[in-house]
Write a protein that holds these residues in place. Structure first.
Motif, PDB file in Angstrom:
ATOM      1  N   VAL A  83       0.873  -1.186   0.000  1.00 37.29           N
ATOM      2  CA  VAL A  83       0.000   0.000   0.000  1.00 37.29           C
ATOM      3  C   VAL A  83       0.904   1.227   0.000  1.00 37.29           C
ATOM      4  O   VAL A  83       1.727   1.406   0.902  1.00 37.29           O
ATOM      5  N   VAL A  84       0.759   2.057  -1.022  1.00 37.25           N
ATOM      6  CA  VAL A  84       1.585   3.255  -1.142  1.00 37.25           C
ATOM      7  C   VAL A  84       0.839   4.446  -0.542  1.00 37.25           C
ATOM      8  O   VAL A  84      -0.289   4.757  -0.938  1.00 37.25           O
ATOM      9  N   GLY A  85       1.451   5.082   0.457  1.00 32.85           N
ATOM     10  CA  GLY A  85       0.882   6.278   1.075  1.00 32.85           C
ATOM     11  C   GLY A  85       1.821   7.462   0.899  1.00 32.85           C
ATOM     12  O   GLY A  85       2.970   7.293   0.486  1.00 32.85           O
ATOM     13  N   ALA A  86       1.328   8.651   1.244  1.00 31.56           N
ATOM     14  CA  ALA A  86       2.138   9.863   1.080  1.00 31.56           C
ATOM     15  C   ALA A  86       3.400   9.809   1.937  1.00 31.56           C
ATOM     16  O   ALA A  86       4.438  10.350   1.567  1.00 31.56           O
ATOM     17  N   GLU A  87       3.324   9.134   3.097  1.00 36.02           N
ATOM     18  CA  GLU A  87       4.466   9.105   4.017  1.00 36.02           C
ATOM     19  C   GLU A  87       5.354   7.876   3.847  1.00 36.02           C
ATOM     20  O   GLU A  87       6.349   7.724   4.557  1.00 36.02           O
ATOM     21  N   GLY A  88       4.945   6.958   2.995  1.00 38.51           N
ATOM     22  CA  GLY A  88       5.753   5.759   2.803  1.00 38.51           C
ATOM     23  C   GLY A  88       4.895   4.577   2.405  1.00 38.51           C
ATOM     24  O   GLY A  88       3.692   4.704   2.165  1.00 38.51           O
ATOM     25  N   VAL A  89       5.550   3.430   2.355  1.00 36.42           N
ATOM     26  CA  VAL A  89       4.903   2.212   1.849  1.00 36.42           C
ATOM     27  C   VAL A  89       4.663   1.239   3.008  1.00 36.42           C
ATOM     28  O   VAL A  89       5.539   1.040   3.857  1.00 36.42           O
ATOM     29  N   LEU A  90       3.481   0.649   3.007  1.00 34.78           N
ATOM     30  CA  LEU A  90       3.176  -0.424   3.956  1.00 34.78           C
ATOM     31  C   LEU A  90       3.211  -1.749   3.202  1.00 34.78           C
ATOM     32  O   LEU A  90       2.646  -1.875   2.117  1.00 34.78           O
ATOM     33  N   VAL A  91       3.908  -2.722   3.793  1.00 29.93           N
ATOM     34  CA  VAL A  91       3.928  -4.076   3.241  1.00 29.93           C
ATOM     35  C   VAL A  91       3.169  -4.990   4.199  1.00 29.93           C
ATOM     36  O   VAL A  91       3.438  -4.977   5.402  1.00 29.93           O
TER      37      VAL A  91
END
Ligand SMILES: [Zn+2]
Length: 294
Positions: free
Chosen positions: A67-75
């Motif tokens: 999941v790509v977010g403005a503050e970084g990526v969640l795996v």
């Protein structure tokens, strides 16, 4: 005119091929017309959300969600080894230059955590409290405190929030699932394996059914499995129900065989005999259900 007709015919064949493909419900890559060379692959499943399917022995996929977010990526869930996790990171780099900042451990099993050291050192790990000790007993160091959080309810990725849910004991005592509310999808980790015979060695099958029902009650559009293929929205919901029915069936078969266990127990797995891992996981399921008395 002829050229136009040819194009129309070609389009027809493509759509026929696609619909034939769409009928195949299996975890076997070859059954879906795929070969080893097609993996790993990144499947877009929502805005800034991807499923990453990598092949592992004995030939089925292990799925991570990105999941790509403005503050970084969640795996959500990693892969089995350093090498496999580096390949995952390389795939992420093809769709964003944002760093990986969070990893949710949906399943503590080695095939989903074995390469965690390849992640950036400051990655925030989200692990169910009961899962921490299992990861550590595997010889892996998990730093407690702000990096390893047990009961986080949601994570703010900057421009979007994801929910971390514990739906009850299922494949293990510490399964976490990840909901991306803005895309109405849920990454199920090993609580849902698409057309894979449910592995029950460390499972709580009765509670597993309940956890699957709770997930269905979330009324997501799309459910992403931890193993097996990512299907379209409608079919993913059908397959979730089919997986739940499989657990019900396996439990009833174990009860039927209870008095014959173990010497004369010959299971009839019905349609589930064709599901991936049936040969190896069938006896394990019977053993586990016999031990639990379920
Ligand atoms: Zn697994």
């Amino acid at each position: 005119m002829f050229r136009l007709l040819t194009l129309c015919l070609a389009a027809m064949f493509v759509s026929l091929a696609f619909s034939a493909q769409a009928q195949v419900r299996t975890a076997f890559p070859a059954g879906r017309g795929l070969s080893v060379a097609d993996f790993p692959r990144l499947v877009p499943i929502g805005k800034g959300v991807y499923a990453y399917e990598a092949l592992r022995a004995p030939g089925f996929t292990t799925v991570s969600m990105i999941v790509v977010g403005a503050e970084g990526v969640l795996v959500a869930d990693g892969q089995e080894s350093l090498e496999a996790t580096r390949a995952l990171l390389a795939a992420i780099a093809t769709v964003t230059d944002k760093p990986v900042r969070w990893m949710v451990v949906g399943s503590v099993h080695e095939d989903h955590t074995g390469g965690m050291e390849a992640l950036p050192a400051d990655t925030v790990l989200v692990v169910h409290p009961d899962g921490l000790s299992q990861i550590e007993s595997g010889g892996r160091k998990v730093e407690k405190g702000p990096r390893a959080i047990g009961d986080v309810k949601s994570l703010d990725l900057g421009d979007r929030t994801v929910d971390i849910l514990f739906l009850g004991r299922a494949h293990t005592a510490s399964d976490l699932v990840v909901r991306v509310p803005d895309q109405k999808l849920v990454f199920m980790s090993e609580v849902f394996m698409n057309r894979v015979f449910p592995p029950m060695r460390s499972a709580f099958p009765k509670e597993w059914q309940d956890a699957l029902q709770r997930a269905l009650d979330l009324k997501a559009d799309l459910y992403v499995p931890g193993h097996g293929f990512v299907d379209g929205p409608e079919r993913s919901r059908e397959e979730m129900r089919a997986f739940r029915t499989a657990i019900t069936y396996i439990r009833s078969e174990a009860r039927r065989l209870h008095d014959k266990w173990p010497d004369k127990a010959v299971a009839d797995w019905g349609e589930y005999a064709s599901w991936m891992l049936a040969d190896s996981q069938g006896p394990i399921a019977l053993q586990r259900l016999s031990t639990l008395g379920e």
